[in-house]
Design a protein around this motif. Structure first.
Motif, PDB file in Angstrom:
ATOM      1  N   LEU A   1     -11.715   8.419  -6.245  1.00  0.00           N
ATOM      2  CA  LEU A   1     -10.457   8.300  -5.521  1.00  0.00           C
ATOM      3  C   LEU A   1      -9.256   8.676  -6.387  1.00  0.00           C
ATOM      4  O   LEU A   1      -8.410   9.436  -5.978  1.00  0.00           O
ATOM      5  CB  LEU A   1     -10.274   6.877  -4.998  1.00  0.00           C
TER       6      LEU A   1
ATOM      7  N   ILE B   1     -15.418 -10.186  -5.340  1.00  0.00           N
ATOM      8  CA  ILE B   1     -15.585  -9.522  -4.056  1.00  0.00           C
ATOM      9  C   ILE B   1     -14.310  -8.808  -3.622  1.00  0.00           C
ATOM     10  O   ILE B   1     -14.352  -7.713  -3.062  1.00  0.00           O
ATOM     11  CB  ILE B   1     -16.099 -10.526  -2.999  1.00  0.00           C
ATOM     12  N   GLU B   2     -13.167  -9.393  -3.936  1.00  0.00           N
ATOM     13  CA  GLU B   2     -11.916  -8.787  -3.471  1.00  0.00           C
ATOM     14  C   GLU B   2     -11.248  -7.923  -4.532  1.00  0.00           C
ATOM     15  O   GLU B   2     -10.288  -8.341  -5.162  1.00  0.00           O
ATOM     16  CB  GLU B   2     -10.951  -9.883  -2.991  1.00  0.00           C
ATOM     17  N   VAL B   3     -11.777  -6.745  -4.722  1.00  0.00           N
ATOM     18  CA  VAL B   3     -11.109  -5.797  -5.614  1.00  0.00           C
ATOM     19  C   VAL B   3     -10.882  -4.515  -4.843  1.00  0.00           C
ATOM     20  O   VAL B   3     -11.598  -4.197  -3.902  1.00  0.00           O
ATOM     21  CB  VAL B   3     -11.958  -5.475  -6.867  1.00  0.00           C
ATOM     22  N   ALA B   4      -9.866  -3.780  -5.297  1.00  0.00           N
ATOM     23  CA  ALA B   4      -9.548  -2.539  -4.581  1.00  0.00           C
ATOM     24  C   ALA B   4     -10.563  -1.440  -4.881  1.00  0.00           C
ATOM     25  O   ALA B   4     -10.989  -0.715  -4.006  1.00  0.00           O
ATOM     26  CB  ALA B   4      -8.143  -2.078  -4.925  1.00  0.00           C
ATOM     27  N   TYR B   5     -10.949  -1.357  -6.171  1.00  0.00           N
ATOM     28  CA  TYR B   5     -11.882  -0.296  -6.559  1.00  0.00           C
ATOM     29  C   TYR B   5     -13.190  -0.919  -7.003  1.00  0.00           C
ATOM     30  O   TYR B   5     -13.219  -1.700  -7.946  1.00  0.00           O
ATOM     31  CB  TYR B   5     -11.280   0.561  -7.676  1.00  0.00           C
ATOM     32  N   TYR B   6     -14.240  -0.525  -6.338  1.00  0.00           N
ATOM     33  CA  TYR B   6     -15.526  -1.163  -6.585  1.00  0.00           C
ATOM     34  C   TYR B   6     -16.066  -0.806  -7.965  1.00  0.00           C
ATOM     35  O   TYR B   6     -16.559  -1.658  -8.693  1.00  0.00           O
ATOM     36  CB  TYR B   6     -16.499  -0.724  -5.498  1.00  0.00           C
TER      37      TYR B   6
ATOM     38  N   TYR C   1       2.135   0.284  -4.824  1.00  0.00           N
ATOM     39  CA  TYR C   1       2.587  -0.970  -5.442  1.00  0.00           C
ATOM     40  C   TYR C   1       1.379  -1.805  -5.821  1.00  0.00           C
ATOM     41  O   TYR C   1       1.389  -2.528  -6.810  1.00  0.00           O
ATOM     42  CB  TYR C   1       3.487  -1.734  -4.475  1.00  0.00           C
ATOM     43  N   GLU C   2       0.357  -1.666  -5.000  1.00  0.00           N
ATOM     44  CA  GLU C   2      -0.858  -2.423  -5.239  1.00  0.00           C
ATOM     45  C   GLU C   2      -1.500  -2.032  -6.567  1.00  0.00           C
ATOM     46  O   GLU C   2      -1.950  -2.882  -7.330  1.00  0.00           O
ATOM     47  CB  GLU C   2      -1.819  -2.130  -4.099  1.00  0.00           C
TER      48      GLU C   2
ATOM     49  N   LYS D   1     -17.367   7.555  -4.063  1.00  0.00           N
ATOM     50  CA  LYS D   1     -16.485   8.714  -4.060  1.00  0.00           C
ATOM     51  C   LYS D   1     -15.313   8.502  -5.003  1.00  0.00           C
ATOM     52  O   LYS D   1     -14.722   7.428  -5.047  1.00  0.00           O
ATOM     53  CB  LYS D   1     -15.973   8.951  -2.643  1.00  0.00           C
TER      54      LYS D   1
ATOM     55  N   ALA E   1     -14.599   4.696  -4.964  1.00  0.00           N
ATOM     56  CA  ALA E   1     -14.772   3.904  -3.749  1.00  0.00           C
ATOM     57  C   ALA E   1     -16.130   3.212  -3.814  1.00  0.00           C
ATOM     58  O   ALA E   1     -16.981   3.564  -4.642  1.00  0.00           O
ATOM     59  CB  ALA E   1     -14.705   4.804  -2.532  1.00  0.00           C
ATOM     60  N   ARG E   2     -16.354   2.280  -2.946  1.00  0.00           N
ATOM     61  CA  ARG E   2     -17.605   1.530  -2.961  1.00  0.00           C
ATOM     62  C   ARG E   2     -18.790   2.469  -2.733  1.00  0.00           C
ATOM     63  O   ARG E   2     -19.859   2.299  -3.288  1.00  0.00           O
ATOM     64  CB  ARG E   2     -17.572   0.449  -1.870  1.00  0.00           C
ATOM     65  N   GLY E   3     -18.551   3.483  -1.917  1.00  0.00           N
ATOM     66  CA  GLY E   3     -19.621   4.441  -1.647  1.00  0.00           C
ATOM     67  C   GLY E   3     -19.828   5.442  -2.766  1.00  0.00           C
ATOM     68  O   GLY E   3     -20.722   6.266  -2.688  1.00  0.00           O
TER      69      GLY E   3
ATOM     70  N   ARG F   1       0.811  -1.214   0.000  1.00  0.00           N
ATOM     71  CA  ARG F   1       0.000   0.000   0.000  1.00  0.00           C
ATOM     72  C   ARG F   1       0.845   1.265   0.000  1.00  0.00           C
ATOM     73  O   ARG F   1       0.335   2.366  -0.039  1.00  0.00           O
ATOM     74  CB  ARG F   1      -0.908  -0.013   1.225  1.00  0.00           C
TER      75      ARG F   1
ATOM     76  N   ASP G   1      -4.051  10.972  -7.264  1.00  0.00           N
ATOM     77  CA  ASP G   1      -4.865  10.600  -6.105  1.00  0.00           C
ATOM     78  C   ASP G   1      -5.677  11.848  -5.770  1.00  0.00           C
ATOM     79  O   ASP G   1      -5.148  12.833  -5.281  1.00  0.00           O
ATOM     80  CB  ASP G   1      -3.919  10.235  -4.942  1.00  0.00           C
TER      81      ASP G   1
END
Lengths: 391, 252, 425
Positions: free
Chosen positions: B195, B164-169, B126-127, B193, B189-191, B116, B219
């Protein structure tokens, strides 16, 4: 019975000299009790507020939870186990979910610990009620130190970013609904309190928690719950108790010096008494008093200083100490950044043990110091003494 | 990111071929477009020299590196400048990442928390760099609009994660309708927003392929000007010896 | 006259030795207590001063704004020049020392150089090796070594003992620090673990390393840069007024509000609300010292009273021989002055000696408790200040004088007619 009476009369007869000694000795009394009371009060208050605001009656920690390891916090959460669930339902415990987040006050990012708590909980006195908030934004409660270091105040919004249980980023604007002023630094600095349910939902950690705070009144919390470790108050408060012990120990050298000074006066008085009252000693011997009894008389005279001192100390000391215990001593705000959660005022606590212990200590030391010069009497021949000779 | 970057521009040439087939009147499905985009990536050996320009509060720094890339799984990067970074090497094999620094002679696996961290102080972690470049495998796509971006006709695709396991929804990508290259990307973001954003600022044609010459990555939550990528040279269909993609090569 | 009195004092032990001893003892205790309390006053702020705030601290304006985040990307650049100016030209009366705080990971390799264990770490970089570095004195590393030894050459570090055990790291082994450079790149550097230390603060013991600043400058790409420059009074006693003056002078000369990277100085007083704590401890110690001086004066006054009562007979004889009452009174006062001076002088000297010993050695109150050996907070020290030299001296003389003059008044009350009877007795 004659000897104590005689001793007292002799002592009072010496007038000013006796009272000067007594006053000095009484200072020692009051100063020792006062400072010890302050330290004890400091320790008690710190422990009390930590129990009140943070620890409750102990905590169950998820097995992976380590408050000093920020890297492991991401994994330290799990479903509340049944026996603890029952305690929570009975109002004997409350869960706290912890994860890491980042806030962006004025464009610079800052890591925070995100803590979810039930707004309606009553287990700890954290003002979680403010999180019972109807509105679009996510309400957050922060401490005054956090407010200061981030520049946030009530009514401000700030972007919070976190990752949920599956590593997916989420971000939201949060609204600071309250800045709490707390003495307990460890629920304040770098932390953001939000409603538990909402946090579980947002982090996709439904029904999960990191630690469970047990109520102070909970009886026999289960000792062994699989995957969860019970941290008793003894464990949680170990550091703060050690700190108080160190501070108290550091103060004791002051008492030693103070007592030494008082003893200097007593010792001086005793040496003089024996020198001046050789004839009296000779007379007493001639009257048939044994040397041991004469030594006893002189020792008692010396020791009685401490009894008088205790009385004098009580006369001005008790009102003084009571005043302090009632009014407290205003403490600077920053004191709690040293790990002492004291609050605005420090109220000394004087225990009966402290008062009795101090009295006994002073009495003992005075007696020993009074006794030391009297050994000369043992070597005295009555005939020499009567003539006023001191060998 | 470096990874994504290459992947972003490498498919372009190939994409051109398929363009004519698609009628303008009919909008193809998002998933199909995304697949085209992904298929244009990889499947090729490339050697590229790039510069990353990082804008900090104290001024900007340029970091130059050379990368050997094989398909989507393997890449090897060696830093050339500034002198301090020179000789630092990185190896990506699948979902694993190693870093080697000559001064320590140690090969360090970058994992967990370290993933991260930002890469060389940039706006990328790096992610971000390690992410599976094949978006169609982890996202469902839908065309939500058409727009002209950088004077190019684009579809705007909305990507919603299917795993299910992703960084950006969710993401939004601007895909060049003719070249099947992503010209702009927004990560959410999942909500909901925003990023991070990626913007291609300039494209060039090299060896008959369209290549982004300059990309700006940002960012959005952070203040600052973001991080720029400049393509200095790229060689397609390069001959890369396979030993390069081994941990032993890091120490050489 | 004085010579005669002095002779009398020397030859009559009961007239000289005992009163002098009493005064000496009383004065010694006062000096000791005062210095001890001054030292104790410092313990509240000492660890702060030594580990984070200094007596004054210089940071860049931008760094200062976010100091709690340790933003090394905003560190001061050009510190060599700045330090040279501070030390040689501007404020040579201070000790100046650069520090870098940082965070990162410690990575322990296995025999193949691959990661075996890893843990998050907070780091403190100080000047360990310069021959004139004050840091060994400031952060008392030597005392807190648990295993191994102090770093002796570049590339060596200390690591908190608890952390070392968690990582299974022994002194003599190599560990790699992974952090980020001032510019954000990944910084990787190998270190030789010279020894392990215990700090006595849980958060620090969980993962801290102490390294030499040049190593860290090198590792974090911070050549000629440092996060903070700490300044200390040479005697390590904080004086707020002076610190304020220096702060004002420094900021006027070096700080530029327009330039966020220009240096800015702040005093210990203004950092972390230490001002209030200092004020509180001063009130507390003032009360205690006040009580003590009153108590000592009373004791010495009493001793003076008693000293003359002892000489009742002698005075009687002198009166009988026709000596003038005023002359006797004056000689008694003069004697007490001599006794007071000698006693106070010896007492002050002895008190200072004890205080100095306690200032240098300290008393490890931590050792009073089981399994505790801390780096700070536990070793309490006395602190000799200029006031230490006079705090006991003058009360010592005055109280002795007071005792003698009050008891001496009795001389005037004596009737010659009673003298013979007294002598008979």
């Amino acid at each position: 019975m004659i000897i104590p009476k005689l001793a007292l009369r002799n002592l009072l007869g010496a007038g000013l000299r006796t009272w000067l000694n007594v006053v000095v000795l009484s200072f020692s009394f009051v100063a020792i009790i006062w400072t010890q009371g302050l330290y004890k009060g400091m320790g008690d208050q710190a422990v009390h507020s930590m129990i009140d605001v943070e620890y409750g009656g102990g905590q169950y920690w998820h097995e992976k939870y380590d408050p000093y390891d920020p890297l492991s916090i991401q994994d330290a959460h799990g479903i509340v186990p049944a026996p603890l669930k029952k305690m929570i339902d009975n109002g004997q415990a409350t869960p706290v979910l912890i994860t890491q987040g980042v806030i962006y006050p004025s464009g610079r990012f800052q890591s925070v610990l995100l803590k979810g708590i039930d707004p309606s909980q009553t287990i700890i006195s954290l003002p979680s009620g403010f999180l019972d908030f109807e509105g679009e934004e996510l309400p957050a409660l922060i401490g005054s130190r956090m407010a200061k270091s981030t520049g946030l105040k009530v009514g401000d919004t700030v972007t919070l970013r976190w990752r949920d249980a599956f590593g997916t980023f989420d971000a939201m604007d949060i609204l600071i609904v309250q800045v709490m002023s707390t003495t307990v630094q460890s629920v304040d600095e770098g932390q953001l309190w939000i409603p538990l349910k909402k946090m579980q939902e947002l982090t996709r950690m439904e029904d999960e928690t990191t630690l469970i705070i047990v109520s102070k009144d909970a009886v026999n919390p289960p000792a062994d719950v699989r995957g969860w470790e019970f941290k008793s108050l003894d464990v949680l408060l170990k550091n703060i108790r050690e700190l108080v012990e160190v501070k108290t120990a550091g103060a004791s050298i002051m008492y030693v010096i103070l007592l030494l000074l008082a003893m200097l006066g007593i010792f001086d008085t005793q040496v003089l008494s024996i020198f001046r009252r050789r004839k009296e000693i000779g007379t007493l011997m001639a009257m048939g008093l044994t040397r041991a009894r004469i030594i006893g008389l002189f020792t008692l005279e010396g020791a009685m200083h401490s009894v008088l001192a205790a009385i004098v100390a009580a006369v001005y000391g008790i009102p003084l100490l009571i005043y302090f215990a009632k009014e407290g001593w205003a403490m600077p705000q920053a004191i709690d950044s040293y790990g002492f959660a004291i609050g605005e005022k420090l109220f000394p606590t004087y225990s009966a043990g402290l008062v009795i212990g101090t009295t006994l200590l002073v009495l003992l030391v005075t007696t020993i110091v009074s006794f030391l010069p009297t050994r000369k009497i043992a070597k005295l021949k009555p005939t020499d003494a009567l003539r006023g000779k001191l060998s | 990111m470096k990874r994504r970057f290459f992947l972003n521009f490498c498919f372009i040439g190939i994409a051109v071929i398929g363009i004519a087939v698609i009628g303008r009147a009919e909008v193809p499905s998002g998933d199909w477009i995304l697949k085209q985009v992904d298929e244009n990536i990889g499947s090729d050996n490339k050697i590229a020299v790039t510069q990353m320009i990082i804008h900090g509060r104290r001024g900007s720094r340029a970091i130059k590196s050379k990368s050997w890339i094989q398909g989507i799984d393997k890449s090897f990067t060696e830093y050339l400048a500034p002198p301090r970074e020179q000789g630092t090497k990185m190896l990506k094999l699948g979902d694993q990442l190693w870093m080697y620094t000559p001064s320590t002679d140690r090969t360090i696996k970058i994992s967990g928390h370290m993933l991260r961290q930002s890469v060389m102080g940039s706006d990328l972690s790096y992610e971000d760099m390690m992410e599976d470049p094949q978006l169609h495998k982890i996202y469902d796509a839908e065309v939500i609009a058409e727009e002209t971006y950088l004077d190019r006709p684009c579809w705007i695709l909305e990507l919603t994660s299917s795993e299910i396991e992703v960084a950006y929804y969710t993401r939004k990508v601007w895909v060049d309708r003719e070249r099947f290259v992503i010209l702009r990307e927004e990560r959410y973001a999942r909500g909901g927003k925003l990023l991070k954003t990626t913007e291609v600022k300039e494209t060039v044609r090299i060896q008959n392929r369209w290549v982004p010459k300059k990309i700006v990555f940002k960012d959005v939550l952070k203040s600052g000007k973001g991080t720029e990528f400049l393509m200095e040279s790229i060689e397609f269909n390069a001959n890369i010896p396979s030993y390069i993609f081994s941990k032993a090569a890091l120490r050489k | 006259m004085i010579k005669f009195l002095f002779k009398g004092l020397v030859r009559d032990r009961s007239r000289s030795l005992f009163p002098v001893l009493t005064v000496m003892f009383g004065v010694m205790l006062t000096v000791w207590l005062y210095s001890w309390i001054k030292g104790a006053e410092n313990t509240f702020i000492e660890s702060s001063a030594k580990f984070s705030t200094g007596h004054v601290k210089i940071m860049s304006r931008a760094y200062a704004e976010n100091a709690s985040q340790i933003p090394n990307d905003l560190a001061l650049i050009g510190i060599e020049e700045l330090l040279k100016n501070l030390k040689k030209k501007d404020f040579p009366e201070f000790i100046w020392t650069p520090r870098i705080r940082f965070a990162g990971l410690i990575d322990v390799p296995d025999e193949y150089g691959e990661t075996m264990a890893q843990g998050p770490v907070a780091g403190l970089a100080v000047d360990l090796f310069s021959p004139r570095s004050p840091e060994k004195e400031i952060i008392n590393l030597e005392k807190s070594i648990i295993r191994g030894r102090l770093p002796e050459k570049p590339g060596e570090i200390l690591i908190s003992d608890e952390f070392a055990q968690k990582l299974n790291l022994e002194p003599g082994e190599t560990a790699t620090l992974i952090s980020s450079t001032m510019y954000g790149s990944m910084a990787v550097k190998n270190f030789y673990v010279a020894g392990t230390v215990r700090f006595g603060i849980a958060a620090m013991d969980r993962g801290t390393i102490v390294a030499d600043i040049s190593d860290i400058q090198n590792a974090l790409d911070m050549e000629d840069a440092a996060g903070e420059i700490l300044g200390f009074f040479k005697d390590f006693m904080y004086r707020n007024k002076k610190a304020d003056e220096i702060k004002a002078a420094f900021n006027l000369r070096y700080s530029d509000e327009e330039d966020e990277f220009s240096p800015v100085m702040d005093t210990l007083y203004n950092q972390n609300g230490l001002a209030d704590i200092l004020a509180m401890t001063e009130v507390f110690s003032g009360v205690v010292v006040g009580i003590f001086i009153v108590a000592m004066s009373i004791v010495l006054w009493n001793a003076g009273l008693m000293g003359n009562i002892r000489r009742y007979g002698e005075i009687g004889v002198r009166l009988a021989m026709g000596e003038d009452k005023g002359h006797i009174y004056r000689s008694i006062i003069a004697e007490s002055l001599i006794i007071g001076c000698i006693g106070s002088f010896l007492g002050t000297a002895l008190g200072l000696a004890i205080s100095y010993y306690l200032q240098v050695k300290g008393i490890n109150v931590g050792s009073l408790m089981k399994d505790a050996s801390f780096m700070f907070g536990e070793v309490m020290r006395a602190k000799i200040t200029p006031v230490s030299f006079i705090i006991g001296f003058f009360p010592g003389i005055l109280a002795t004088l007071l005792g003698a003059s009050i008891s001496g008044i009795g001389i005037y009350k004596r009737k010659t007619s009673q003298l013979i009877r007294e002598l008979e007795a």
